[in-house]
Write a protein that holds these residues in place. Sequence first.
Motif, PDB file in Angstrom:
ATOM      1  N   ILE A   1      39.040  18.293-134.480  1.00  0.00           N
ATOM      2  CA  ILE A   1      39.568  19.422-135.252  1.00  0.00           C
ATOM      3  C   ILE A   1      39.238  19.197-136.731  1.00  0.00           C
ATOM      4  O   ILE A   1      39.714  18.227-137.336  1.00  0.00           O
ATOM      5  CB  ILE A   1      41.094  19.548-135.082  1.00  0.00           C
ATOM      6  N   PRO A   2      38.449  20.062-137.336  1.00  0.00           N
ATOM      7  CA  PRO A   2      38.092  19.890-138.749  1.00  0.00           C
ATOM      8  C   PRO A   2      39.294  20.067-139.679  1.00  0.00           C
ATOM      9  O   PRO A   2      40.349  20.588-139.296  1.00  0.00           O
ATOM     10  CB  PRO A   2      37.045  20.980-138.987  1.00  0.00           C
ATOM     11  N   TYR A   3      39.082  19.665-140.891  1.00  0.00           N
ATOM     12  CA  TYR A   3      40.071  19.731-141.974  1.00  0.00           C
ATOM     13  C   TYR A   3      40.650  21.133-142.128  1.00  0.00           C
ATOM     14  O   TYR A   3      39.923  22.112-142.245  1.00  0.00           O
ATOM     15  CB  TYR A   3      39.368  19.285-143.262  1.00  0.00           C
TER      16      TYR A   3
ATOM     17  N   ALA B   1      41.831  11.404-140.350  1.00  0.00           N
ATOM     18  CA  ALA B   1      41.215  10.961-141.601  1.00  0.00           C
ATOM     19  C   ALA B   1      41.810  11.774-142.738  1.00  0.00           C
ATOM     20  O   ALA B   1      41.583  12.982-142.834  1.00  0.00           O
ATOM     21  CB  ALA B   1      39.699  11.136-141.542  1.00  0.00           C
ATOM     22  N   ASP B   2      42.584  11.136-143.605  1.00  0.00           N
ATOM     23  CA  ASP B   2      43.295  11.826-144.675  1.00  0.00           C
ATOM     24  C   ASP B   2      42.336  12.280-145.771  1.00  0.00           C
ATOM     25  O   ASP B   2      41.643  11.456-146.386  1.00  0.00           O
ATOM     26  CB  ASP B   2      44.368  10.917-145.275  1.00  0.00           C
ATOM     27  N   TYR B   3      42.338  13.577-146.045  1.00  0.00           N
ATOM     28  CA  TYR B   3      41.326  14.189-146.904  1.00  0.00           C
ATOM     29  C   TYR B   3      41.341  13.626-148.325  1.00  0.00           C
ATOM     30  O   TYR B   3      40.292  13.449-148.934  1.00  0.00           O
ATOM     31  CB  TYR B   3      41.543  15.704-146.947  1.00  0.00           C
TER      32      TYR B   3
ATOM     33  N   ASN C   1      34.557   8.230-144.566  1.00  0.00           N
ATOM     34  CA  ASN C   1      34.803   7.429-145.766  1.00  0.00           C
ATOM     35  C   ASN C   1      36.193   7.707-146.318  1.00  0.00           C
ATOM     36  O   ASN C   1      36.389   7.878-147.531  1.00  0.00           O
ATOM     37  CB  ASN C   1      33.743   7.691-146.839  1.00  0.00           C
ATOM     38  N   MET C   2      37.152   7.757-145.413  1.00  0.00           N
ATOM     39  CA  MET C   2      38.547   8.030-145.766  1.00  0.00           C
ATOM     40  C   MET C   2      39.465   7.050-145.060  1.00  0.00           C
ATOM     41  O   MET C   2      39.076   6.382-144.103  1.00  0.00           O
ATOM     42  CB  MET C   2      38.937   9.462-145.359  1.00  0.00           C
TER      43      MET C   2
ATOM     44  N   GLN D   1      43.948  16.855-142.675  1.00  0.00           N
ATOM     45  CA  GLN D   1      43.124  15.755-142.190  1.00  0.00           C
ATOM     46  C   GLN D   1      42.037  16.293-141.262  1.00  0.00           C
ATOM     47  O   GLN D   1      42.147  17.398-140.735  1.00  0.00           O
ATOM     48  CB  GLN D   1      43.966  14.733-141.397  1.00  0.00           C
ATOM     49  N   TYR D   2      41.012  15.473-141.077  1.00  0.00           N
ATOM     50  CA  TYR D   2      40.084  15.658-139.967  1.00  0.00           C
ATOM     51  C   TYR D   2      40.694  14.894-138.793  1.00  0.00           C
ATOM     52  O   TYR D   2      41.026  13.717-138.926  1.00  0.00           O
ATOM     53  CB  TYR D   2      38.709  15.083-140.299  1.00  0.00           C
TER      54      TYR D   2
END
Length: 225
Positions: free
Chosen positions: A187-189, A208-210, A111-112, A136-137
Amino acid sequence: MGQMVKDEVFERILENKERAFVLTNSCTPESILTWNDVERYLNDNTHNTEITIIGDNKQKKDVYKSTETSGTPSDVIFDEVNNGSSFILNYMERHTKGLFYASNMCSRIHNMYVTTNIYGGIKNNSKSFETHADSQYVLILQLDGESDWTIYGETWNGKSNEVVCVNDSILTVDFRYTLQPGDVCYIPYRRYHKCIPLSKRLSASVSADYDTVRPENYGNWFGLN
């Protein structure tokens, strides 16, 4: 279109967004982006403001040699690449159906807002970044060649002077893996990581920008011009 990136990839992210993983043979490179696509892109001077050259193995803020003026000719960019610099093609999430599909799916999951950059180099010693973290994710799609990835267990604390870890021996290795064409890595945030190209390589980085929110109308590939 689901064959571009296997459903299992997105299912794994949904299971645990904070767990890094690699899945082999989980995307179809030729349906996402090819070297022919890259060559056409580099030859089109209208894109020059969206091409970045990685000229050295240093901190991100120091390595970007960006072709920020539209007057930079394609032959200058090709010379840099031929001399061993890696390149980044920025904002490619809507350039092909495959890139749009992966970006759209990641945007739905997190949802990003999602941006997708292409990383490439034509030599096995093409430059990359030192161990660093991103806000980011990130989903990496290996499209060609081999790249050695190390994902660490530690998470960046958000301090700008520590986004790059110059001495990664102090970090704990979560896993190391050499990505082959068709492999994906998640790769997680803010997790520290490092990529070492081992050959001519091409990969997509779907991020995905946090601190963003998915737009109400992300768009539809078939409605794009």
